[in-house]
Design a protein around this motif. Structure first.
Motif, PDB file in Angstrom:
ATOM      1  N   PHE A  27     -23.362 -18.870 -16.491  1.00 32.56           N
ATOM      2  CA  PHE A  27     -23.102 -17.840 -17.506  1.00 32.56           C
ATOM      3  C   PHE A  27     -21.718 -18.016 -18.092  1.00 32.56           C
ATOM      4  O   PHE A  27     -20.778 -18.233 -17.301  1.00 32.56           O
ATOM      5  CB  PHE A  27     -23.230 -16.459 -16.850  1.00 32.56           C
ATOM      6  CG  PHE A  27     -22.695 -15.324 -17.678  1.00 32.56           C
ATOM      7  CD1 PHE A  27     -23.516 -14.640 -18.558  1.00 32.56           C
ATOM      8  CD2 PHE A  27     -21.358 -14.933 -17.559  1.00 32.56           C
ATOM      9  CE1 PHE A  27     -23.021 -13.587 -19.320  1.00 32.56           C
ATOM     10  CE2 PHE A  27     -20.854 -13.884 -18.331  1.00 32.56           C
ATOM     11  CZ  PHE A  27     -21.695 -13.209 -19.203  1.00 32.56           C
ATOM     12  N   TYR A  96     -27.294 -18.274  -8.260  1.00 36.04           N
ATOM     13  CA  TYR A  96     -27.829 -16.984  -7.753  1.00 36.04           C
ATOM     14  C   TYR A  96     -29.355 -16.991  -7.895  1.00 36.04           C
ATOM     15  O   TYR A  96     -30.079 -16.565  -7.001  1.00 36.04           O
ATOM     16  CB  TYR A  96     -27.290 -15.770  -8.535  1.00 36.04           C
ATOM     17  CG  TYR A  96     -25.789 -15.663  -8.711  1.00 36.04           C
ATOM     18  CD1 TYR A  96     -24.898 -16.251  -7.806  1.00 36.04           C
ATOM     19  CD2 TYR A  96     -25.240 -14.955  -9.791  1.00 36.04           C
ATOM     20  CE1 TYR A  96     -23.521 -16.143  -7.988  1.00 36.04           C
ATOM     21  CE2 TYR A  96     -23.874 -14.839  -9.973  1.00 36.04           C
ATOM     22  CZ  TYR A  96     -23.017 -15.440  -9.083  1.00 36.04           C
ATOM     23  OH  TYR A  96     -21.656 -15.337  -9.268  1.00 36.04           O
ATOM     24  N   ARG A 130     -17.495  -6.466 -14.408  1.00 32.47           N
ATOM     25  CA  ARG A 130     -18.667  -6.596 -15.301  1.00 32.47           C
ATOM     26  C   ARG A 130     -18.621  -5.479 -16.337  1.00 32.47           C
ATOM     27  O   ARG A 130     -18.874  -5.690 -17.518  1.00 32.47           O
ATOM     28  CB  ARG A 130     -19.986  -6.467 -14.526  1.00 32.47           C
ATOM     29  CG  ARG A 130     -20.177  -7.390 -13.350  1.00 32.47           C
ATOM     30  CD  ARG A 130     -20.525  -8.779 -13.739  1.00 32.47           C
ATOM     31  NE  ARG A 130     -20.858  -9.561 -12.551  1.00 32.47           N
ATOM     32  CZ  ARG A 130     -20.702 -10.864 -12.453  1.00 32.47           C
ATOM     33  NH1 ARG A 130     -20.212 -11.560 -13.453  1.00 32.47           N
ATOM     34  NH2 ARG A 130     -21.049 -11.509 -11.358  1.00 32.47           N
TER      35      ARG A 130
HETATM   36  C1  MLT Z   1     -21.257 -18.242 -14.019  1.00 36.34           C
HETATM   37  O1  MLT Z   1     -20.574 -19.257 -14.203  1.00 36.34           O
HETATM   38  O2  MLT Z   1     -22.490 -18.285 -14.048  1.00 36.34           O
HETATM   39  C2  MLT Z   1     -20.551 -16.932 -13.791  1.00 36.34           C
HETATM   40  O3  MLT Z   1     -19.211 -17.145 -13.566  1.00 36.34           O
HETATM   41  C3  MLT Z   1     -21.151 -16.173 -12.652  1.00 36.34           C
HETATM   42  C4  MLT Z   1     -20.509 -14.844 -12.442  1.00 36.34           C
HETATM   43  O4  MLT Z   1     -19.833 -14.332 -13.336  1.00 36.34           O
HETATM   44  O5  MLT Z   1     -20.713 -14.279 -11.354  1.00 36.34           O
END
Ligand code: MLT
Length: 267
Positions: A27, A96, A130
């Motif tokens: 992300f 994740y 967030r």
């Molecule tokens: C990502 O690179 O996907 C994000 O840094 C994940 C996150 O913000 O937890």
């Protein structure tokens, strides 16, 4: 009404008869994050990448996502594309999703590759961050949020070294929709914790982390590796959170070596 189940575009490369490897980006990026790995591996592996819902070319729909939906999407791709025992490779948010997919149905997979990710769910500080991100997008726009977030992902020296590649990567993300990005932030804030599951994983797991990763520092991944029975952990020197783009040659070499030892190639 079928809002969320609309199809995701997938980007396959290689011979469908070969061992499949699914690449899940981080992300706020898109499938292009894995281009260097796919170019290298697609002569021996059937490589499949896609854009996570809300990002890249995938549908934004109502912008309300959960990590379970993202996981459903991977399982759906495996079923629709008839991918037999794929290797799952995810970076950060992609990690994740990959961990949750393995937790939901480990038998579907032959190995797991985790780059710059963690197993812990968001703690209160992370949830507040967030929320601040969403506020920033609402008040200052996508550009401001994405520019700051992405520059923090890369090691400083990588930004100048990558030059045009960094600019192209950033520009793609600047065009993502506010709803899609905010939806991903909420999905990450609401995800489950996969830490306890790590010791139950039976398939081989490769873990890779940038030495200068500020978002998922290497000690976190080292601890994860220690909890997994069949694991190996590699640190990539002088790079940040986006290892496959910041040092593609080393990452390719590590992945190829792991796959050749741990995943039997179809003859
Ligand atoms: C990502 O690179 O996907 C994000 O840094 C994940 C996150 O913000 O937890």
């Amino acid at each position: 009404m079928n809002i969320i189940k609309n199809k995701l575009d997938i980007f396959p490369k290689g011979d469908t008869a070969n061992q499949p490897v699914i690449f899940i980006h981080g992300f706020p990026f898109d499938h292009n994050m894995w281009n260097n790995q796919i170019d290298e591996l697609s002569s021996n592996y059937f490589c499949v990448s896609y854009d996570i819902r809300g990002l890249g070319q995938s549908p934004v729909a109502d912008g309300q996502y959960t990590m379970e939906m993202f996981t459903d999407d991977v399982l759906d791709i495996i079923e629709k594309q008839k991918l037999y025992k794929p290797v799952l490779c995810g970076l950060s948010m992609g990690g994740y999703i990959a961990q949750r997919a393995v937790e939901r149905n480990e038998n579907l997979f032959s190995a797991l590759i985790l780059c710059d990710t963690k197993s812990a769910a968001d703690n209160n500080d992370a949830k507040i961050k967030r929320a601040e991100g969403i506020k920033k997008i609402n008040e200052l726009g996508v550009k401001r949020f994405v520019e700051e977030f992405i520059s923090n992902c890369f090691a400083e020296e990588s930004i100048s070294k990558l030059g045009e590649v960094y600019k192209e990567t950033l520009n793609r993300s600047l065009n993502f929709s506010a709803e899609g990005i905010k939806g991903c932030l909420l999905a990450m804030a609401g995800r489950t914790d996969t830490t306890e599951f790590l010791s139950e994983i039976k398939i081989p797991v490769l873990l890779i982390c940038g030495e200068k990763d500020k978002l998922t520092p290497r000690h976190i991944m080292e601890e994860m590796a220690n909890s997994i029975t069949d694991s190996e952990f590699h640190t990539i020197p002088n790079v940040g959170h986006i290892t496959p783009l910041e040092n593609p040659n080393t990452v390719n070499k590590i992945i190829k070596d792991f796959l050749s030892r741990k995943v039997k190639l179809k003859s």
